[in-house]
Structures are given as structure tokens and as C-alpha cells.
Design a protein around this motif. Structure first.
Motif, mmCIF file in Angstrom:
data_model
loop_
_atom_site.group_PDB
_atom_site.id
_atom_site.type_symbol
_atom_site.label_atom_id
_atom_site.label_comp_id
_atom_site.label_asym_id
_atom_site.label_seq_id
_atom_site.Cartn_x
_atom_site.Cartn_y
_atom_site.Cartn_z
ATOM 1 N N MET A 52 9.803 -8.959 -13.159
ATOM 2 C CA MET A 52 10.457 -9.954 -14.020
ATOM 3 C C MET A 52 10.017 -9.781 -15.469
ATOM 4 O O MET A 52 10.828 -9.931 -16.398
ATOM 5 C CB MET A 52 10.123 -11.356 -13.522
ATOM 6 C CG MET A 52 10.783 -11.714 -12.202
ATOM 7 S SD MET A 52 10.257 -13.329 -11.566
ATOM 8 C CE MET A 52 10.812 -14.407 -12.880
ATOM 9 N N TRP A 54 9.262 -6.967 -16.800
ATOM 10 C CA TRP A 54 10.010 -5.796 -17.269
ATOM 11 C C TRP A 54 11.425 -6.191 -17.681
ATOM 12 O O TRP A 54 11.918 -5.750 -18.733
ATOM 13 C CB TRP A 54 10.058 -4.735 -16.166
ATOM 14 C CG TRP A 54 10.852 -3.524 -16.549
ATOM 15 C CD1 TRP A 54 10.421 -2.448 -17.265
ATOM 16 C CD2 TRP A 54 12.230 -3.282 -16.262
ATOM 17 N NE1 TRP A 54 11.441 -1.546 -17.435
ATOM 18 C CE2 TRP A 54 12.568 -2.034 -16.819
ATOM 19 C CE3 TRP A 54 13.205 -3.991 -15.569
ATOM 20 C CZ2 TRP A 54 13.846 -1.483 -16.713
ATOM 21 C CZ3 TRP A 54 14.483 -3.450 -15.465
ATOM 22 C CH2 TRP A 54 14.792 -2.213 -16.033
ATOM 23 N N VAL A 55 12.069 -7.025 -16.869
ATOM 24 C CA VAL A 55 13.431 -7.458 -17.195
ATOM 25 C C VAL A 55 13.460 -8.183 -18.536
ATOM 26 O O VAL A 55 14.330 -7.930 -19.387
ATOM 27 C CB VAL A 55 13.984 -8.367 -16.072
ATOM 28 C CG1 VAL A 55 15.307 -9.005 -16.498
ATOM 29 C CG2 VAL A 55 14.177 -7.577 -14.788
ATOM 30 N N SER A 59 15.126 -6.538 -21.852
ATOM 31 C CA SER A 59 16.253 -7.312 -22.399
ATOM 32 C C SER A 59 16.050 -7.566 -23.884
ATOM 33 O O SER A 59 17.002 -7.467 -24.677
ATOM 34 C CB SER A 59 16.397 -8.641 -21.651
ATOM 35 O OG SER A 59 16.668 -8.429 -20.273
ATOM 36 N N THR A 129 14.086 4.704 -16.928
ATOM 37 C CA THR A 129 14.324 3.491 -17.715
ATOM 38 C C THR A 129 13.879 3.679 -19.159
ATOM 39 O O THR A 129 14.471 3.094 -20.070
ATOM 40 C CB THR A 129 13.593 2.283 -17.104
ATOM 41 O OG1 THR A 129 12.181 2.520 -17.103
ATOM 42 C CG2 THR A 129 14.051 2.034 -15.687
ATOM 43 N N VAL A 423 7.921 -2.954 -11.255
ATOM 44 C CA VAL A 423 9.142 -2.414 -10.638
ATOM 45 C C VAL A 423 8.782 -1.374 -9.587
ATOM 46 O O VAL A 423 9.330 -1.357 -8.472
ATOM 47 C CB VAL A 423 10.061 -1.797 -11.714
ATOM 48 C CG1 VAL A 423 11.219 -1.044 -11.064
ATOM 49 C CG2 VAL A 423 10.597 -2.877 -12.644
#
Length: 491
Positions: A52, A54-55, A59, A129, A423
Motif C-alpha cells: 500500500m 508503494w501504491v 501514485s 516498475t 509488493v
């Protein structure tokens, strides 16, 4: 299946008494067919929180741009490329274990190849990524792929980004194919054991109609060898291409021909360390001590010692070439690493990568599970520092002193890196929850020849040399999954 008897001087690859084909299946599939235990849920919760993070961090990067990172006009690469190269390196052990050791007929790979291959795929995903994050317009990432000529593309073929895309995409596709091909017989086993319903239908689709016929097994063996032959050059080529990101430049500290072999050795070094980190916990939590034995742990520690020594020689060679070149800029770049503002990163790298692996020369240490686990983490900390040292210390002081500047990571830098670890572990924990972490079909091949009980039968027959038997029993003393009381008469 081989019918010959393996030499008694070889250590067993499967331990335990009363091991049967059915028991191997039950032991390996227990975490897949039953609800996860508390340890799994704790690990998954922590990993999911990291994912989370990382998200959120990625973002912010996509919304506001790369200015959210700690980069500046002098240091244009930093934590981002450091994380990318670190993850690509970690993925190397899976290919080495799967392909190279298969071609060399090293049967000890059978118990660890499945998890190592999965680790490779998840590490490459984390590395990819970083490539996408570097694109100013990530929604146009498909421009980097080989598309038909009618597309109007403005791709910079001189960019290191393009080299990385082709290296990563090739590595990922071959590794995924190799991993999934090996999974087919085991997925079919889960399918056949599942009760009729949704679960069985899903595994039926995933098994691709595996029947287990002789022809199917023949094709399986053939395809595995072909994929191993294709994958073996990737062990050398992928990280060689990654090293070209730096070696093809004219930057002091980067412009050196030793980078390709140096990067490959470092990748195998960090990859095996991560395999140790994962499997030492996995074997304990999932109760797989009979299949991932002390022999596997010691063998991987020996490879870590070898590759760590190669990396140490590469460090020394870099300094020698800088001195021998007579180029003051090159010499300063290396002196700045040792004694400049980032001296702490350099000496952390040397301590973790060169000094600490030499402790594995002592058998008591390389057969100590707790020590092996801690040192495997130390090695990967050191390998992260290595990439940081190569990148940041070479950039932050260039030819013009007025542009010298320090790099300080932002919270987004830290969040993307820590989040990528989340992740990775989230994917790995989901893997061991829904798929077998040990290749059952391949482990079963060793039961009649390389297991402890097979060798015990040879000993009980009384036809073996007593001195060899005593040496064999002595080696079993390091195993945490062997009851030496069964060998009292052989001591």
C-alpha cells in the motif's frame, strides 16, 4: 526413474523416515489445501501494508512527476536506478538454479528451484516498475515495445532505458515460461485432489490438460531442457546489459570494462542471498525441513562465499585500474568513494559484501541456520549500498566543483523502495499459499536414490565400507532434520 544406488559419501537430499510419494505430496500441498496459519497472516499483513505504501508513493510520482524524488541537477540518478539494479540482481539466482544447475545435472536444485524461479519473476516485476516510473508519460510505455512500423514512434535507441526494457522483457518472458512449465504436473496433482467445484475448475484450467502420460512426460523433459538452454545465456546477458547503463558512458567511475562480469557475479551473489532469506523462513513455517535440508543451505552458502569473493576481487581491480590509468578524474572518483561525504556507504558495502561472506569459510557458521539467515540479509543490504555507491558517488561530484551537491532522498524515494519490498513479499506469500513451493514431481525422483532412508537401507545391508559409513554419519550431525539415534551402531 533411476534404478542405481547413489554413493554413500553423498549427503542425502531428502531426510526423514517412512518418506513415501504420498507423504511428499501431502507435506508440500498442506499449506495449499488448508487454511493459512497465523505466521502467514502476520507476514501477509505486513507485506500488504508495504505494498500500500508503494501504491501511494508511485501514485504521487505519476501525479506530480519525478520532481517528487530527491534528484537534483547534478544527481539525476539515485535511489530509483539503485532499486532497479538491485531487484534485477536478486532475480538472477532463480535462472541460475533452474537452468544452469539443470544442465549440469545438479539434483540438489530440485527442492529449491520452484521458490527461486518464483522469486525471479516477482523481483523482475519490481524492477520493471522502476522502468515505467522513469517514463514521463507512463501511459505510453508500450512505445518501447517492438511495434509495427505504421506507429509513429520517437524512441531514443541510445537511451539506457531501451536496453533495460529489452533485457527485462526477455528475462521475464523466458523465466515465466520456465517456471510455469515446471508447475504443470504439480498443478495437475492439486486438480486431481480437489473436490468438484470452483477450485477444481480453476486448477483444471491452469493445468492445461496435463494427463501424466508417458508422452506428456517426454515432452515435459524435452521442453525443460530447451528452456534451460535458452535461459542459460540470460544469466550472463541480462545483467551485462544492465551494466551497460553505466559502462557505455564516459563518467569517471562508470567507464570501465569490468562492469559486465562484475555485475553478473554481484547479481548471483545477491540472488542466492535472497533465496536463503526466503527459504530459511519458508522451510520452518511450512514444515519442509525434510526437503530443504542443511545440504541445500550449505551449498548456497558456498556459492555466496564464491561470488562474494569474486565481487571483492572486482572492487580491488577497479581501484587498481583507476590508479594504473593515470587519469586524475578516475582516481579522484574512487578516492571520493572511500573518503568523501559518502564514505559510510562505501565502507558499509565493503563490510557487507567482502568481509561478512568470508565467515562462511567456517563450517559451524555456514551450517548455522540463524547465522545464515542474518548474513543473507546483510549481503543484500551490502548489495544495495554497492549500487548506491556506484551511482550517487560517481555523480554528485563531477568535473565542475561549482556543481558539486549532495543527494538526499525524499519520502517518495524511500516509499517506492520500501513499498517495492512489500509488493515482492506480498506476491511471494500469495505464491506459497496457492501453489506448491517445492517441485513435488522433481523431488520424488530423488526418493529412491538420494534420500536418507534409501541410504539407510544400503547401510543396513552391511555391504558398504565402514569408514565411508562413519564419515556419512558424521556429516549427518549438522542436519536439524535427522535423528542420529538411528545410527548409533554405525558410530
Amino acid at each position: 526413474m533411476a534404478s542405481h544406488s547413489e554413493s554413500i559419501i553423498r549427503e542425502p537430499l531428502i531426510t526423514g523416515k517412512d518418506i513415501t510419494y504420498a507423504k511428499i505430496t501431502n507435506d508440500v500441498l498442506f499449506p495449499v489445501e488448508n487454511k493459512p496459519n497465523k505466521a502467514w497472516w502476520i507476514g501477509f499483513t505486513v507485506a500488504a501494508l508495504g505494498a500500500m505504501l508503494w501504491v501511494v508513493s508511485i501514485s504521487v510520482t505519476f501525479w506530480y512527476g519525478l520532481g517528487e524524488w530527491g534528484l537534483n541537477k547534478t544527481v539525476g540518478w539515485a535511489w530509483d536506478i539503485t532499486g532497479f539494479v538491485w531487484w534485477v540482481g536478486i532475480g538472477h539466482a532463480g535462472t541460475l538454479i533452474s537452468a544452469v544447475l539443470l544442465l549440469f545435472r545438479q539434483n540438489w536444485r530440485n527442492s529449491i528451484n520452484r521458490s527461486a524461479e518464483a522469486m525471479t519473476i516477482f523481483a523482475v516485476i519490481c524492477a520493471a516498475t522502476y522502468i515505467v516510473a522513469h517514463m514521463g508519460r507512463p501511459w505510453l510505455a508500450y512505445f518501447t515495445l517492438p511495434l509495427p512500423n505504421q506507429y509513429v514512434l520517437w524512441v531514443n535507441w541510445n537511451s539506457a532505458l531501451m536496453m533495460d526494457v529489452f533485457a527485462i522483457s526477455t528475462y521475464f518472458s523466458v523465466s515465466l515460461l520456465f517456471w510455469y512449465t515446471g508447475l504443470l504436473p504439480d498443478i495437475a496433482t492439486i486438480r486431481d485432489r480437489a473436490v468438484p467445484g470452483l477450485r477444481r475448475r480453476i486448477y483444471s484450467i491452469l493445468s492445461f490438460g496435463w494427463t501424466g502420460s508417458v508422452k506428456t512426460w517426454q515432452r515435459f523433459e524435452t521442453v525443460s531442457l530447451i528452456l534451460a538452454g535458452i535461459s542459460t545465456p540470460l544469466v550472463l546477458s541480462v545483467h551485462t546489459i544492465v551494466s551497460f547503463d553505466f559502462a557505455t558512458s564516459l563518467m569517471p567511475g562508470w567507464h570501465t570494462t569490468i562492469f559486465p562480469p562484475y555485475f553478473v557475479a554481484g547479481a548471483i551473489f545477491s540472488g542466492f542471498a535472497m533465496v536463503q532469506t526466503l527459504l530459511l523462513v519458508t522451510r520452518k513455517v511450512l514444515g519442509l525441513e525434510n526437503y530443504i535440508t542443511m545440504f541445500h543451505i550449505e551449498s548456497m552458502n558456498k556459492i555466496i562465499t564464491l561470488t562474494g569473493s569474486i565481487v571483492g576481487v572486482a572492487y580491488i581491480t577497479e581501484f587498481f585500474i583507476a590508479w594504473y590509468s593515470g587519469v586524475e578524474y578516475e582516481q579522484y572518483a574512487f578516492l571520493n568513494r572511500m573518503f568523501g561525504p559518502y564514505w559510510w556507504a562505501y565502507w558499509s558495502m565493503m563490510s557487507c559484501n567482502v568481509i561478512s561472506p568470508q565467515l562462511f569459510w567456517f563450517k559451524k557458521l555456514r551450517t548455522n541456520i540463524a547465522f545464515s539467515w542474518v548474513l543473507s540479509i546483510v549481503v543484500n543490504i551490502g548489495m544495495w549500498f554497492e549500487r548506491f555507491v556506484i551511482i550517487v558517488t560517481s555523480l554528485h561530484r563531477d568535473y565542475i566543483p561549482s556543481s558539486w551537491v549532495m543527494f538526499y532522498p525524499s519520502w517518495v524515494d524511500v516509499g517506492v523502495f520500501i513499498g517495492s519490498i512489500g509488493v515482492f513479499f506480498t506476491l511471494f506469500l500469495l505464491f506459497i499459499r496457492f501453489l506448491p513451493s517445492v517441485a513435488m514431481a522433481e523431488v520424488k525422483l530423488l526418493l529412491k536414490t538420494s534420500s536418507e532412508q534409501a541410504k539407510k537401507k544400503l547401510i543396513d545391508s552391511g555391504k558398504l565400507d565402514k569408514e565411508q559409513v562413519q564419515d556419512y554419519v558424521k556429516e549427518l550431525g549438522k542436519y536439524d532434520s535427522v535423528d542420529l539415534a538411528d545410527y548409533q551402531t554405525q558410530k
